[in-house]
Design a protein around this motif. Structure first.
Motif, PDB file in Angstrom:
ATOM      1  N   ASN A 268       8.006  60.791  27.228  1.00 51.38           N
ATOM      2  CA  ASN A 268       7.012  59.541  26.862  1.00 51.38           C
ATOM      3  C   ASN A 268       7.189  58.385  27.770  1.00 51.38           C
ATOM      4  O   ASN A 268       5.867  58.287  28.275  1.00 51.38           O
ATOM      5  CB  ASN A 268       6.817  59.438  25.322  1.00 51.38           C
ATOM      6  N   GLN A 269       8.091  58.368  27.960  1.00 45.61           N
ATOM      7  CA  GLN A 269       8.422  57.161  28.692  1.00 45.61           C
ATOM      8  C   GLN A 269       7.658  56.894  30.481  1.00 45.61           C
ATOM      9  O   GLN A 269       7.093  55.997  30.313  1.00 45.61           O
ATOM     10  CB  GLN A 269      10.073  56.219  28.503  1.00 45.61           C
ATOM     11  N   HIS A 270       7.806  58.252  30.611  1.00 44.10           N
ATOM     12  CA  HIS A 270       7.677  58.579  32.622  1.00 44.10           C
ATOM     13  C   HIS A 270       6.407  58.450  32.185  1.00 44.10           C
ATOM     14  O   HIS A 270       5.715  58.332  33.385  1.00 44.10           O
ATOM     15  CB  HIS A 270       8.306  59.563  31.923  1.00 44.10           C
ATOM     16  N   THR A 271       5.824  59.454  31.552  1.00 41.22           N
ATOM     17  CA  THR A 271       4.111  59.670  30.786  1.00 41.22           C
ATOM     18  C   THR A 271       3.541  57.925  30.613  1.00 41.22           C
ATOM     19  O   THR A 271       2.693  58.211  31.621  1.00 41.22           O
ATOM     20  CB  THR A 271       3.555  60.367  29.906  1.00 41.22           C
ATOM     21  N   ASP A 272       3.955  56.995  30.269  1.00 38.08           N
ATOM     22  CA  ASP A 272       3.372  55.634  29.926  1.00 38.08           C
ATOM     23  C   ASP A 272       3.844  55.360  31.322  1.00 38.08           C
ATOM     24  O   ASP A 272       2.392  54.309  31.454  1.00 38.08           O
ATOM     25  CB  ASP A 272       4.068  55.139  29.437  1.00 38.08           C
ATOM     26  N   MET A 273       5.134  55.465  32.230  1.00 35.92           N
ATOM     27  CA  MET A 273       4.660  54.666  33.371  1.00 35.92           C
ATOM     28  C   MET A 273       3.957  55.143  34.595  1.00 35.92           C
ATOM     29  O   MET A 273       2.502  54.642  35.461  1.00 35.92           O
ATOM     30  CB  MET A 273       5.980  55.230  34.166  1.00 35.92           C
ATOM     31  N   LEU A 274       3.675  56.915  34.256  1.00 36.91           N
ATOM     32  CA  LEU A 274       3.166  57.078  35.292  1.00 36.91           C
ATOM     33  C   LEU A 274       1.193  56.996  35.315  1.00 36.91           C
ATOM     34  O   LEU A 274       0.440  57.135  36.080  1.00 36.91           O
ATOM     35  CB  LEU A 274       3.649  58.745  35.971  1.00 36.91           C
ATOM     36  N   ASN A 275       0.899  56.911  34.535  1.00 40.88           N
ATOM     37  CA  ASN A 275       0.111  57.225  33.653  1.00 40.88           C
ATOM     38  C   ASN A 275      -1.133  55.985  33.231  1.00 40.88           C
ATOM     39  O   ASN A 275      -2.337  55.683  33.680  1.00 40.88           O
ATOM     40  CB  ASN A 275      -0.466  57.704  32.551  1.00 40.88           C
ATOM     41  N   ASN A 276      -0.245  54.388  32.517  1.00 38.22           N
ATOM     42  CA  ASN A 276      -0.737  53.969  32.384  1.00 38.22           C
ATOM     43  C   ASN A 276       0.012  52.344  32.949  1.00 38.22           C
ATOM     44  O   ASN A 276      -0.372  51.430  31.850  1.00 38.22           O
ATOM     45  CB  ASN A 276      -0.519  53.473  30.599  1.00 38.22           C
ATOM     46  N   ASN A 277       0.921  52.652  34.131  1.00 43.82           N
ATOM     47  CA  ASN A 277       1.257  51.930  34.459  1.00 43.82           C
ATOM     48  C   ASN A 277       2.500  50.853  33.462  1.00 43.82           C
ATOM     49  O   ASN A 277       2.343  49.751  33.328  1.00 43.82           O
ATOM     50  CB  ASN A 277       0.421  50.325  35.032  1.00 43.82           C
ATOM     51  N   GLY A 278       2.979  52.147  32.495  1.00 41.44           N
ATOM     52  CA  GLY A 278       4.334  50.824  31.657  1.00 41.44           C
ATOM     53  C   GLY A 278       3.501  50.532  30.631  1.00 41.44           C
ATOM     54  O   GLY A 278       4.301  49.138  29.891  1.00 41.44           O
ATOM     55  N   LYS A 279       2.499  50.473  30.077  1.00 45.04           N
ATOM     56  CA  LYS A 279       1.679  50.342  29.381  1.00 45.04           C
ATOM     57  C   LYS A 279       2.614  49.785  27.860  1.00 45.04           C
ATOM     58  O   LYS A 279       2.529  48.314  27.198  1.00 45.04           O
ATOM     59  CB  LYS A 279       0.310  50.220  28.359  1.00 45.04           C
ATOM     60  N   LEU A 280       3.505  49.899  27.335  1.00 43.49           N
ATOM     61  CA  LEU A 280       3.857  50.629  25.901  1.00 43.49           C
ATOM     62  C   LEU A 280       5.139  50.199  26.664  1.00 43.49           C
ATOM     63  O   LEU A 280       6.160  49.944  25.396  1.00 43.49           O
ATOM     64  CB  LEU A 280       3.705  52.079  25.249  1.00 43.49           C
ATOM     65  N   CYS A 281       5.778  50.069  27.884  1.00 43.02           N
ATOM     66  CA  CYS A 281       7.337  50.106  28.176  1.00 43.02           C
ATOM     67  C   CYS A 281       7.579  48.711  28.178  1.00 43.02           C
ATOM     68  O   CYS A 281       7.027  47.677  27.853  1.00 43.02           O
ATOM     69  CB  CYS A 281       6.942  50.670  29.106  1.00 43.02           C
ATOM     70  N   CYS A 282       9.113  48.580  27.341  1.00 47.63           N
ATOM     71  CA  CYS A 282       9.712  47.001  27.956  1.00 47.63           C
ATOM     72  C   CYS A 282       9.556  46.888  29.116  1.00 47.63           C
ATOM     73  O   CYS A 282       9.560  46.783  29.427  1.00 47.63           O
ATOM     74  CB  CYS A 282      11.084  46.866  27.544  1.00 47.63           C
ATOM     75  N   SER A 283       8.887  45.840  29.133  1.00 44.96           N
ATOM     76  CA  SER A 283       8.182  44.486  30.375  1.00 44.96           C
ATOM     77  C   SER A 283       9.120  43.575  31.219  1.00 44.96           C
ATOM     78  O   SER A 283      10.811  43.839  30.666  1.00 44.96           O
ATOM     79  CB  SER A 283       7.143  43.472  29.973  1.00 44.96           C
TER      80      SER A 283
END
Length: 313
Positions: A268-283
């Protein structure tokens, strides 16, 4: 959600690097590897600049030793890589003067943010007044990676980024995410046991957060049972989440047991990085704030004083 195929470079091929490579390939990504060790990999490089020049990756995962993260990130930024994920912790110590490159989105791999039950817990408590929180994580280091002699792992070495404050900093990130930002820290900790090495094997923190006046956190390398749990008292409910036993309860009600597939949070983390530019990841800035928490905890333990967050706006 379908993820389009991207060209990825994973930097580092230790256990966590291998995991990223496997998961990304299972997701259909075209993955190359940089490692100084000679590998059996077909798509691997032993020179980082050559890899970045030849691969032209759209996404880079930095998974080498923590002590090398800073220089590796600066190199990746100089190449204008669009998306960069740095394994936790971000660096050994806080770094304030990173090169600015608006073309790059940099995030830190605190994948517990993608744990479905932590996300559910966040959605439940966000409209409540949070009064107290107790967080505990402990696992016996010699049993942590059974395929490896723990005495040869980075975990026992302060210089390589070992020690519970950095190794188990997922907890620091998620309490900052759920209850922060942190305002003040008091801590006790160090190398107390007979385990090999010089890294801290126990740390106990008391924190004042923006959204909670009292958070207690213990991290250790000593728990032979292995526990990872969080207890929250709000003005309306008491919540308990056991990440090891995979149980979630509200007050005296056992709400649910759940089954989390071992790679789900990473995927899910990689999906967020690839699809959403890391919107939910730790900045990047949130990752730096975790390092400031670590620095403050170490200083507090050394000086026996409270440490305040000097970066609050």
């Amino acid at each position: 959600m379908k993820t389009e195929t991207s060209t990825v470079l994973v930097i580092g091929f230790g256990s966590i690097g291998q995991r990223h490579v496997r998961i990304l390939r299972e997701m259909g990504q075209k993955v190359h590897v940089f490692s100084r060790r000679k590998l059996q990999e077909e798509e691997y490089y032993q020179n980082l600049e050559a890899a970045l020049n030849e691969v032209h990756p759209e996404y880079v995962v930095i998974a080498n030793e923590t002590s090398e993260h800073e220089s590796t990130l600066k190199t990746a930024l100089s190449f204008g890589i669009p998306k960069i994920l740095v394994e936790k912790p971000l660096f050994l110590t806080s770094v304030e003067n990173l090169p600015e490159n608006p073309k790059s989105q940099v995030c830190v791999a605190y994948n517990l943010r993608f744990h479905s039950r932590l996300q559910h817990l966040f959605s439940e408590i966000k409209e409540q007044s949070i009064i107290s929180v107790q967080v505990y994580v402990g696992q016996y280091l010699p049993h942590w990676r059974p395929q490896q002699d723990y005495r040869k792992s980075y975990s026992v070495s302060r210089a390589q980024g070992g020690g519970v404050l950095r190794d188990l900093s997922h907890e620091l990130d998620y309490i900052n995410w759920l209850f922060g930002p942190w305002q003040a820290i008091s801590a006790l900790g160090g190398h107390y046991s007979s385990l090999a090495g010089d890294s801290d094997d126990v740390f106990c923190l008391l924190l004042k957060m923006e959204n909670c006046p009292a958070v207690v956190l213990q991290l250790n390398y000593l728990d032979r049972t292995g526990r990872r749990e969080i207890l929250i008292n709000t003005d309306q409910h008491t919540y308990r989440l056991d990440l090891m036993k995979q149980e979630f309860s509200r007050d005296q009600e056992h709400v649910s047991s759940y089954s989390l597939e071992k790679d789900e949070t990473y995927r899910n983390q990689h999906t967020d990085m690839l699809n959403n530019n890391g919107k939910l990841c730790c900045s990047l800035q949130e990752g730096l704030d975790v390092l400031r928490m670590i620095d403050a905890a170490e200083k507090s333990a050394e000086t026996e004083t409270w440490q305040k967050n000097q970066h609050l706006r």
